[in-house]
Scaffold this motif. Structure first.
Motif, PDB file in Angstrom:
ATOM      1  N   ARG A 128       0.829  -1.214   0.000  1.00 28.09           N
ATOM      2  CA  ARG A 128       0.000   0.000   0.000  1.00 28.09           C
ATOM      3  C   ARG A 128       0.858   1.256   0.000  1.00 28.09           C
ATOM      4  N   SER A 129       2.008   1.187   0.648  1.00 28.82           N
ATOM      5  CA  SER A 129       2.894   2.356   0.733  1.00 28.82           C
ATOM      6  C   SER A 129       3.445   2.770  -0.637  1.00 28.82           C
TER       7      SER A 129
ATOM      8  N   ARG B  61       1.636   2.836  -3.504  1.00 30.18           N
ATOM      9  CA  ARG B  61       0.558   3.118  -4.468  1.00 30.18           C
ATOM     10  C   ARG B  61       0.812   4.379  -5.280  1.00 30.18           C
ATOM     11  N   TRP B  62       1.483   5.381  -4.694  1.00 32.25           N
ATOM     12  CA  TRP B  62       1.786   6.586  -5.472  1.00 32.25           C
ATOM     13  C   TRP B  62       2.846   6.306  -6.523  1.00 32.25           C
ATOM     14  N   SER B  63       3.749   5.389  -6.235  1.00 27.95           N
ATOM     15  CA  SER B  63       4.752   5.002  -7.237  1.00 27.95           C
ATOM     16  C   SER B  63       4.089   4.325  -8.433  1.00 27.95           C
TER      17      SER B  63
ATOM     18  N   TYR C 164       1.066   5.031  -9.505  1.00 26.80           N
ATOM     19  CA  TYR C 164       0.454   6.130 -10.272  1.00 26.80           C
ATOM     20  C   TYR C 164       1.502   6.849 -11.124  1.00 26.80           C
ATOM     21  N   TRP C 165       2.629   7.239 -10.500  1.00 24.55           N
ATOM     22  CA  TRP C 165       3.656   7.981 -11.241  1.00 24.55           C
ATOM     23  C   TRP C 165       4.274   7.119 -12.337  1.00 24.55           C
TER      24      TRP C 165
ATOM     25  N   LEU D  48       8.092   2.347  -9.645  1.00 24.25           N
ATOM     26  CA  LEU D  48       7.762   3.340 -10.664  1.00 24.25           C
ATOM     27  C   LEU D  48       8.242   2.894 -12.046  1.00 24.25           C
TER      28      LEU D  48
ATOM     29  N   THR E 102      -5.682   9.366 -14.277  1.00 19.14           N
ATOM     30  CA  THR E 102      -5.740   9.481 -12.818  1.00 19.14           C
ATOM     31  C   THR E 102      -6.948   8.725 -12.270  1.00 19.14           C
TER      32      THR E 102
ATOM     33  N   CYS F 252      -6.317   4.987 -12.458  1.00 14.48           N
ATOM     34  CA  CYS F 252      -5.409   4.519 -11.396  1.00 14.48           C
ATOM     35  C   CYS F 252      -6.180   4.349 -10.092  1.00 14.48           C
ATOM     36  N   TRP F 253      -7.031   5.316  -9.779  1.00 13.38           N
ATOM     37  CA  TRP F 253      -7.844   5.218  -8.566  1.00 13.38           C
ATOM     38  C   TRP F 253      -8.772   4.001  -8.650  1.00 13.38           C
TER      39      TRP F 253
ATOM     40  N   TYR G 105      -6.900   0.802  -8.092  1.00 11.51           N
ATOM     41  CA  TYR G 105      -6.623   0.626  -6.670  1.00 11.51           C
ATOM     42  C   TYR G 105      -7.851   0.088  -5.939  1.00 11.51           C
TER      43      TYR G 105
END
Length: 198
Positions: A32-33, A35-37, A39-40, A106, A149, A152-153, A156
């Motif tokens: 979970r930590s 998840r932004w990677s 997206y990018w 990423l 975007t 991606c959401w 998730y």
């Protein structure tokens, strides 16, 4: 301008339903930590594909006869028919294995985005970009990246709802095929290719 923006939204949806399944698999196999990677990484892969398509469209834009460019509309039509005849399934095990390789999340996601979406995106984006004016390009690309975007959401969220992922796997390729064929016909019509031969 607004039409171009909504075209970008629709364009991303039509070319990325399969990528939504891939994103779901990635989110399901990534901490979970990170998840932004994810997206990018997806954004980086999409930027690489869009830049490549824009360069191809620019080069093809040097062709003086617009109706010749309209022949590019045959590419999405062929891709759509192929999807209807032969289901285009992404290998989930391959995606999961790619995520286990010792690269940053990423970079893994960017590589997966380019390899799983590359052929379809080039086949759809290039014909459309050749028919898009410079004033429409900004809103169209904005629509693409807004929908990226959202996807991606959704990927998730879908990672926690496997029954919805099953529906996408079952019907996603058919929806994509219809949109490809409609886009191809629109390119053939708007470029004057159809009227040229009538």
């Amino acid at each position: 301008m607004l039409t171009a923006f909504f075209t970008g939204l629709g364009l991303y949806v039509s070319t990325s339903i399969d990528n939504l399944i891939v994103l779901t698999v990635i989110f399901g196999s990534t901490p979970r930590s990170a998840r932004w990677s994810v997206y990018w990484g997806d954004l980086l892969g999409a930027i690489i594909l869009v830049v490549a398509c824009l360069l191809c469209a620019f080069a093809l834009g040097l062709i003086p006869q617009p109706w010749l460019l309209g022949l590019l509309g045959l590419i999405p039509i062929v891709l759509g028919i192929r999807l209807l005849v032969v289901k285009d399934a992404d290998d989930e095990a391959q995606v999961a294995n790619e995520m286990k390789k010792k690269r940053h999340v990423l970079l893994n996601v960017a590589l997966i985005t380019v390899t799983t979406c590359g052929a379809d995106n080039v086949g759809i984006y290039v014909p459309l970009f050749t028919q898009t004016s410079r004033s429409q390009l900004g809103p169209l690309l904005t629509g693409l990246f807004v929908m990226l975007t959202i996807f991606c959401w959704l990927g998730y969220r879908l990672a926690t709802m496997p029954h919805l992922t099953g529906l996408l796997k079952r019907y996603g390729s058919h929806m994509t095929a219809v949109v490809y064929i409609v886009l191809g016909c629109a390119v053939l019509w708007e470029s004057g290719t159809i009227t040229h031969f009538l």
